[in-house]
Scaffold this active site. Structure first.
Site, PDB file in Angstrom:
ATOM      1  N   ILE A   1       0.841  -1.199   0.000  1.00  0.00           N
ATOM      2  CA  ILE A   1       0.000   0.000   0.000  1.00  0.00           C
ATOM      3  C   ILE A   1       0.878   1.252   0.000  1.00  0.00           C
ATOM      4  CG2 ILE A   1      -1.835   1.208   1.237  1.00  0.00           C
ATOM      5  CD1 ILE A   1      -2.513  -1.709   2.334  1.00  0.00           C
TER       6      ILE A   1
ATOM      7  N   PHE B   1       3.050   3.422   7.472  1.00  0.00           N
ATOM      8  CA  PHE B   1       2.614   2.074   7.064  1.00  0.00           C
ATOM      9  C   PHE B   1       3.444   0.983   7.750  1.00  0.00           C
ATOM     10  CE2 PHE B   1      -0.241   3.120   3.674  1.00  0.00           C
ATOM     11  CZ  PHE B   1       0.265   4.228   3.016  1.00  0.00           C
TER      12      PHE B   1
ATOM     13  N   LYS C   1       2.459  -7.500   9.585  1.00  0.00           N
ATOM     14  CA  LYS C   1       1.014  -7.505   9.323  1.00  0.00           C
ATOM     15  C   LYS C   1       0.425  -8.878   9.026  1.00  0.00           C
ATOM     16  CE  LYS C   1       0.758  -7.092   4.429  1.00  0.00           C
ATOM     17  NZ  LYS C   1      -0.114  -6.619   3.381  1.00  0.00           N
TER      18      LYS C   1
ATOM     19  N   SER D   1      -6.812  -0.829  10.460  1.00  0.00           N
ATOM     20  CA  SER D   1      -7.469  -1.943   9.769  1.00  0.00           C
ATOM     21  C   SER D   1      -8.841  -2.210  10.354  1.00  0.00           C
ATOM     22  CB  SER D   1      -6.601  -3.198   9.920  1.00  0.00           C
ATOM     23  OG  SER D   1      -7.337  -4.343   9.585  1.00  0.00           O
TER      24      SER D   1
ATOM     25  N   THR E   1      -9.778  -4.829  11.106  1.00  0.00           N
ATOM     26  CA  THR E   1      -9.558  -5.890  12.099  1.00  0.00           C
ATOM     27  C   THR E   1      -9.912  -5.416  13.506  1.00  0.00           C
ATOM     28  OG1 THR E   1      -7.689  -6.578  10.770  1.00  0.00           O
ATOM     29  CG2 THR E   1      -7.788  -7.470  12.978  1.00  0.00           C
TER      30      THR E   1
ATOM     31  N   TYR F   1      -1.720  -9.202  16.042  1.00  0.00           N
ATOM     32  CA  TYR F   1      -1.637  -8.180  14.986  1.00  0.00           C
ATOM     33  C   TYR F   1      -2.787  -7.182  15.145  1.00  0.00           C
ATOM     34  CZ  TYR F   1      -2.951  -6.064  10.566  1.00  0.00           C
ATOM     35  OH  TYR F   1      -3.349  -5.152   9.613  1.00  0.00           O
TER      36      TYR F   1
ATOM     37  N   LYS G   1      -2.967  -2.960  16.326  1.00  0.00           N
ATOM     38  CA  LYS G   1      -3.658  -1.861  15.626  1.00  0.00           C
ATOM     39  C   LYS G   1      -4.553  -1.108  16.614  1.00  0.00           C
ATOM     40  CE  LYS G   1      -2.032  -2.303  11.467  1.00  0.00           C
ATOM     41  NZ  LYS G   1      -1.103  -1.291  10.946  1.00  0.00           N
TER      42      LYS G   1
END
Ligand code: WQD
Length: 343
Positions: A14, A82, A86, A126, A128, A151, A155
């Protein structure tokens, strides 16, 4: 004088697509990346697209001395962060690596900002963080559920670190972007998703199966409570996603909002199942995809897709590419990798 943006993890999937959009929007870009999950060759691809080679330093964001030297060399107007580990599955096996890398990287960057007068940071988050939603589509006010993996937990904690830092009075702003499922490649096929090793994510596994690198795609479960039994996701084109980061940087640097921290869901607003995506790939590639249904993957969410109204109406951004065109771009990229002998 062009504004200068630091893009951490900018040789990643990304990140690299965002660097292209930033350069084409007139920003000067400096990339730092530790190349743990990407290759510096990406810089050539970016340069072929934009005609401008971004500045690059191989640097790990957990290296505070390295960051101090970088901030002595450059005056940044903004940061897009970024750089992070991940892989959901890997984070279950190596939690300490994930907590150290993903939390310390952000803490170091935030600590640098006030003394170097960096105005704002865009954070790569995310969907998530929502866990298994109670209902879909999901907007930014949906409850944050306990993370399904270290993970996802990093975040969630990162978002809290940003909120607490700014609440403490730090003179910085932040825009948190919660991605749904980024897929596809730049239409030029000069850059795209290039996971090192066996792909964890669905689309690179599909295209590598389509081209014969992988024998067969395993579909992780068709006994979910969905129309065809497979999981549902909101697949968003990576170039559309990259453009949202430019909008976020503009919003912060041009003081378009009084809010010190804003959160946006970045999705198309449409859910698609794994089996539907496979059918779409077969259509765009013109060939059947060898796949089989296997057991569920631990930690998978059954279904999640975005309510993107806030991003559309407040950020002024909307996903434009169709999933079909996006799958075509992913396939074109895979074919280019074979042409170049990369894989
Ligand atoms: C999508 C669907 C799988 C592979 C994760 C992170 C998210 C982001 C993207 C980093 C699921 C199924 C997959 C395969 C399959 N990560 N699948 N066979 O898990 O939705 O999201 O990656 O930015 O934060 O949570 O993405 O592509 O791994 O899986 O059937 O070989 O495809 O079960 O239903 P996911 P994914």
């Amino acid at each position: 004088m062009a504004k200068k943006i630091l893009v951490t993890g900018g040789t990643g999937y990304i990140g690299s697509h965002t660097v292209v959009e930033l350069q084409q929007a007139g920003y000067e870009v400096v990339i730092i990346d530790n190349l743990s999950n990407s290759n510096a060759d990406v810089l050539e691809g970016i340069t072929r697209i934009t005609g401008k080679r971004p500045l690059f330093d191989k640097l790990d964001c957990t290296d505070m001395d390295g960051l101090k030297a970088l901030f002595r060399k450059h005056t940044f107007d903004g940061i897009i962060h970024f750089a992070a580990s991940k892989a959901v599955g890997e984070s279950v096996q190596k939690p300490l690596l994930y907590y150290r890398n993903n939390l310390l990287s952000l803490i170091n960057l935030l600590e640098m900002m006030p003394e170097h007068k960096v105005k704002g940071i865009v954070f790569s988050s995310s969907c998530t963080v929502y866990g298994e939603p109670d209902s879909n589509p999901i907007d930014e006010n949906a409850p944050i559920k306990p993370a399904a993996s270290p993970y996802g937990n990093t975040k969630q904690i990162n978002e809290e670190i940003i909120q607490d830092f700014i609440h403490s009075g730090a003179p910085v702003k932040s825009i948190i972007l919660r991605y749904f499922n980024p897929i596809g490649a730049h239409p030029s096929a000069e850059i795209g998703e290039l996971p090192l090793g066996v792909p964890q994510n669905l689309v690179p596994y599909i295209t590598q199966t389509g081209i014969g690198i992988r024998k067969q795609l395993s579909v992780f479960g068709n006994d979910y409570n969905t129309a065809d039994g497979s999981c549902i996701r909101d697949f968003i084109n990576v170039v559309d996603l990259a453009k949202a980061h430019v909008k976020a940087i503009e919003r912060m640097l041009e003081d378009q909002s009084d809010e010190p921290v804003e959160i946006f869901n970045l999705g198309t607003g449409t859910g698609l199942s794994v089996l539907e995506l496979i059918a779409l790939f077969e259509k765009v590639s013109g060939k059947p995809l060898n796949h089989q249904i296997v057991g569920r993957r631990e930690g998978d969410i059954e279904q999640i897709w975005a309510q993107p109204d806030k991003a559309n109406n407040v950020l002024g951004w909307k996903a434009e590419m169709t999933v079909e065109d996006t799958m075509s771009s992913a396939w074109k990229w895979q074919l280019r990798l074979r042409e170049k002998g990369v894989m």
